[in-house]
Design an enzyme around this catalytic site. Structure first.
Site: not given
Ligand code: ADP
Ligand code: MG
Ligand code: MG
Length: 887
Positions: A28, A98, A107, A109, A354, A470, A779, A846, A866
């Site tokens: 902010k 703020r 919402g 804090m 934002r 909200h 693997s 895996c 992979y």
């Protein structure tokens, strides 16, 4: 200038690199400074850096003289720019205090508005504004907010007093209250504070200010903020910044307003301004759903058939300016923006921007569209979409052909379909979902305290609130379908019943929500499988172009294999053969095999299983034609397959002709104290080689059959589990090679295959150099490797793991996201030593971690060939692999 307090607006410099850094000033604060720097109308203010919050929470106690001096100086900047003095009885400066963390936590804090009002300054504000009603409205708002946030009083006390005051007057809306009504209410509010606290509401404006700063810091560690952080993987040690900013007033009558807007539609990504505003109101009113807000654009109002004028119609000048700001901000940030603004007597003020939270669908559309518009390039587009968000699109949606029993239609606040049983509060939602129920949370309106229940629910329905309420914002962020502002929903919490439209329902009844069109339906509605079309397909193509690692799937049924291939899987990374053993028609043969007294008994039972396994493999191999398929031989301890309860033992006794007592005794012999570390994995193959022989035979017979029939065989990779030593693998590789040779001779057919092992024990990782002499591939079975490295049983960790994460012992659940420092080191060692022995050894992962973006990024670093993920996670893994390669 101190290096933890930064001013913005007016003639502040905005050139400090630390001020632009969100880790220092929070999202902010950094963006307020940025907006001011590019010339947008931002009320002057200052930001206290997150470091101060971290210090305060760690050390507690008083604020340093240095900080107090810096704040006093920064306050002078506001006073000079706003041309008003803080605490001046004649013409007071009011400020908002703020919170603002590095990433937005909507919402979660606290914020205090209208700070600086007291019994004297309220008169000054009344005089200078020429609007006493406004001044007293602001004062009552301030007392309520400050009492709640800073003094810790229950805001219900104040709301109740307001409700009673309105009722006495026969008013419905706050806007009907007159000046005297607010004055009377302020007196009542002050009495409430005195009664609850034993002292008066603080009149000293500086004491008010420091109280609010302290409260914002404290709110970083509030319960709801902690829950939010846990759900969103936000570290607890970041802290929040504090922004102190001159107030501008949207509650100064009919030419004033407050609003929230998105530069594009955050639900669909469409290029349309999107938002809501309220005339004669302050910021909190829109999000809190106190009055139903009005539309921003005329088009949206008309589409909804709503009467109250849109901002475009009611305030054309301010609207035109706002649209210019939208365009400027999008070009500046090159992303969709979520904006807060206030109009004070016709003049537009920007209070926040934002990058906007978006649904997965919107994220894809925005990314693809913005590449088309030349705002961003392909790589940025790939990097911008959160892989985990794709999850939302990879689940079934409501079948458009299925009948729907629509009870009411609300606002389509967050898309997706959800069915579940109605629950009426967040705790119930959590409890029911913990016992495995799917639930829909139905509330009048949600508040930040409901966050755990929203997370536990499949979907959320609220009676009140708009598209930026909200509930809507949080639901979109979590990917939960949500219908908000649904008309005709009334809830009776005493009887746990509710009415929706014409229907009476009770907690526990089943409901279906369609978050894409706002429909609320009785019962369960049929669903259809998702597909990768449109923007999703485009982004996946881009991702494939930029990734290095292959993506396979963990699957053991032909249906899963087919699904995974549709999602782009390039092979099977893990086929767990034991899942085929659990099938109802086979479990008897499996049990016969396990409980047999000797090898010949076991072989007789295995002969019955062979054709079944072969048929399974054949079907899978057909689907995976031409692709590598890693098949793990039997892994779990045998007792997992045993009969449960007398009935099952009797049934087995009848089928086998063996006595119940005999069977029970055999079963008892198989009991293990710690099966995870017991007679399982390759240890079974060593002691009962006939089991692995049968499985190897089934694999090779099936692959030969497919090769002979279609000419397109897959590449079987036979994987031996739980190997700790080279010798184990040497013996079992010999077994597999022998069976392969036998089958090839019998079938007159030869195909390529590999034998390799899972690396899932620390010893195997350390001895990987030697083991690689016998293994063509490794693997990484990171589920077991995590259990065996941490000495933590995954299934028993629920009792303490949440606390471990809360208290920062583990940054994240190590079974969800790989413990890179510890387990990761073993993976690296094994990869390195394996490659040193066998340069072309194939390496993959895996474990469950193969579908987790952070773990995938690590696999890229280690250079694995992979990753393998469950079918629904394959697209997530494709995108994450591309992001890892690009970073
Ligand atoms: P949150 O992070 O919960 O949105 P904010 O700090 O942004 O909290 O503030 C809550 C509401 O108060 C927002 O609607 C915001 O626009 C409004 N607000 C904050 N500061 C001011 C101010 N200086 N003047 C007018 N409205 C403000
Ligand atoms: Mg805000
Ligand atoms: Mg394992």
């Amino acid at each position: 200038m101190n290096d933890t307090v930064f001013t913005f607006g007016g003639d502040a410099s905005h050139s400090n690199a630390r001020q632009k850094d969100k880790t220092v000033t929070g999202g902010k604060g950094a963006n307020l400074a940025e907006m001011a720097a590019i010339g947008l109308p931002v009320p002057p203010g200052f930001t206290i850096a997150t470091d101060e919050c971290v210090r305060y929470l760690k050390e507690g106690g008083d604020f340093s003289d240095e900080l107090q001096a810096a704040v006093a100086k920064a306050l002078q900047h506001i006073e000079k720019t706003a041309e008003k003095q803080f605490g001046d009885a004649a013409d007071p400066l009011l400020v908002s205090v703020r919170s603002g963390a590095r990433v937005s936590m909507p919402g979660m804090m606290d914020t205090v508005l209208n700070l600086g009002l007291n019994d004297e300054t309220v008169e000054g504000l009344a005089a200078t504004s020429g609007d006493p009603r406004f001044a007293w409205d602001s004062y009552r708002r301030f007392i309520q907010m400050y009492s709640d946030v800073v003094l810790g009083l229950d805001h219900g006390l104040f709301e109740e007093a307001l409700e009673i005051a309105k009722e006495d007057k026969g008013f419905y809306n706050d806007t009907e209250m007159e000046c005297e009504d607010w004055q009377a209410l302020v007196a009542q509010y002050k009495a409430i504070v005195r009664e609850e606290l034993g002292e008066s509401f603080p009149q000293d404006v500086h004491r008010q200010l420091w109280g609010a700063i302290r409260a914002v810091f404290d709110s970083w560690d509030s319960e709801r903020a902690k829950v939010y952080r846990r759900l969103n993987d936000i570290p607890g040690d970041w802290g929040t910044a504090v922004n102190v900013q001159a107030m501008v007033f949207g509650n100064m009558g009919e030419t004033s307003a407050t609003g929230v807007a998105f530069t594009r539609d955050p639900a669909t990504g469409e290029r349309a301004y999107y938002g809501e505003y309220l005339i004669n109101a302050q910021g909190e009113d829109v999000v809190a759903g106190i009055r139903t807000p009005q539309y921003l654009t005329r088009a949206a109002r008309e589409a909804a058939g709503a009467k109250p004028l849109s901002m475009e119609e009611a305030m054309p000048d301010a609207y035109a300016e706002l649209v210019q700001v939208f365009e400027l901000l999008e070009r500046h940030y090159r992303d969709m923006q979520d904006i807060e603004f206030t109009v004070e007597r016709g003049k537009l003020w920007m209070l926040q921007t934002r990058s906007g939270k978006r649904t997965a669908k919107a994220a894809l559309k925005l990314a693809v569209d913005m590449v088309g518009e030349g705002l961003i390039d392909e790589k940025t587009a790939i990097l911008r979409v959160d892989p985990m968000a794709l999850d939302q699109l990879l689940h079934p949606t409501l079948d458009p052909e299925a009948p729907r029993d629509v009870l009411t239609t609300g606002l389509p606040a967050s898309p997706g379909a959800a069915s579940g049983r109605i629950v009426l509060d967040a705790d119930t939602a959590e409890q029911w979902s913990q016992r495995g129920e799917k639930v829909i949370l139905v509330r009048v309106e949600t508040s930040p305290e409901d966050i755990h229940g929203m997370h536990a629910a499949q979907g959320i329905l609220t009676a009140r609130g708009g598209m930026t309420s909200h509930a809507a914002v949080v639901a979109r962020g979590m990917g939960r379908p949500c219908v908000s502002g649904a008309p005709g929903v009334s809830i009776d919490l005493k009887t746990r019943t509710l009415r929706i439209g014409e229907r009476d329902l009770a907690e526990g009844d089943t409901l279906t929500l369609d978050g894409a069109n706002g429909q609320v339906m009785a019962g369960q509605v049929a669903t259809i499988e998702p597909e990768l079309a449109g923007d999703f397909g485009v982004l996946m193509e881009w991702a494939d172009r930029h990734r290095r690692m292959k993506v396979r799937t963990n699957a053991e049924t032909p249906a899963d294999c087919r699904m995974a291939r549709q999602f782009g899987a390039e092979g099977i990374g893990l086929c767990r053969t034991e899942h085929m053993f659990f099938d109802a028609s086979r479990i008897r043969a499996v049990r016969e095999m396990i409980l047999a007294d000797d090898e010949s008994g076991r072989r007789a039972a295995l002969d019955k299983l062979l054709p079944e396994q072969r048929a399974d493999f054949r079907e899978i191999f057909e689907v995976m034609a031409g692709l590598p398929c890693t098949i793990r031989l039997l892994d779990p301890p045998l007792h997992e397959f045993l009969p449960h309860g007398d009935a099952e033992f009797e049934e087995l006794a009848n089928a086998t002709g063996l006595g119940v007592d005999h069977l029970k005794r055999r079963a008892g012999e198989l009991h293990e104290f710690n099966p995870m570390l017991g007679h399982r994995g390759c240890r079974l193959g060593i002691t009962y080689p006939e089991i692995y022989e049968m499985q190897a035979r089934a694999i090779f017979e099936a692959v030969c059959d497919v090769a002979q029939d279609s000419g397109a065989a897959p590449l079987p990779e036979v994987m031996i589990p739980l190997v700790a030593t080279k010798r184990e693998l040497e013996l079992l590789r010999g077994l597999v090679d022998r069976i392969a040779a036998e089958v090839f001779a019998e079938k007159g057919c030869e195909v390529d295959y590999l034998v390799g092992t899972m690396i899932e024990l620390p010893r195997a990782a350390l001895m990987a150099g030697e083991i690689a002499e016998e293994a063509r591939f490794f693997s990484f079975g990171t589920n077991d490797l995590t259990q065996t490295t941490l000495g933590v049983s995954r299934d028993d960790s629920a009792r303490f793991l949440a606390q471990y994460v809360d208290r920062g012992i583990f940054a994240r659940d190590p079974f969800v996201s790989l413990d890179i420092d510890g387990v990761g080191q073993l993976v690296e060692i094994a990869a390195e030593r394996g490659r040193a022995t066998r340069g072309d050894i194939k390496l993959g992962i895996c474990g469950e971690h193969g579908g987790d973006p952070a773990s995938i990024a690590f696999c890229e670093q280690v250079g694995l060939d992979y990753v393998s993920a469950s079918p629904y996670r394959v697209p997530i893994a494709r995108l994450a692999a591309a992001q890892a390669a690009l970073r």
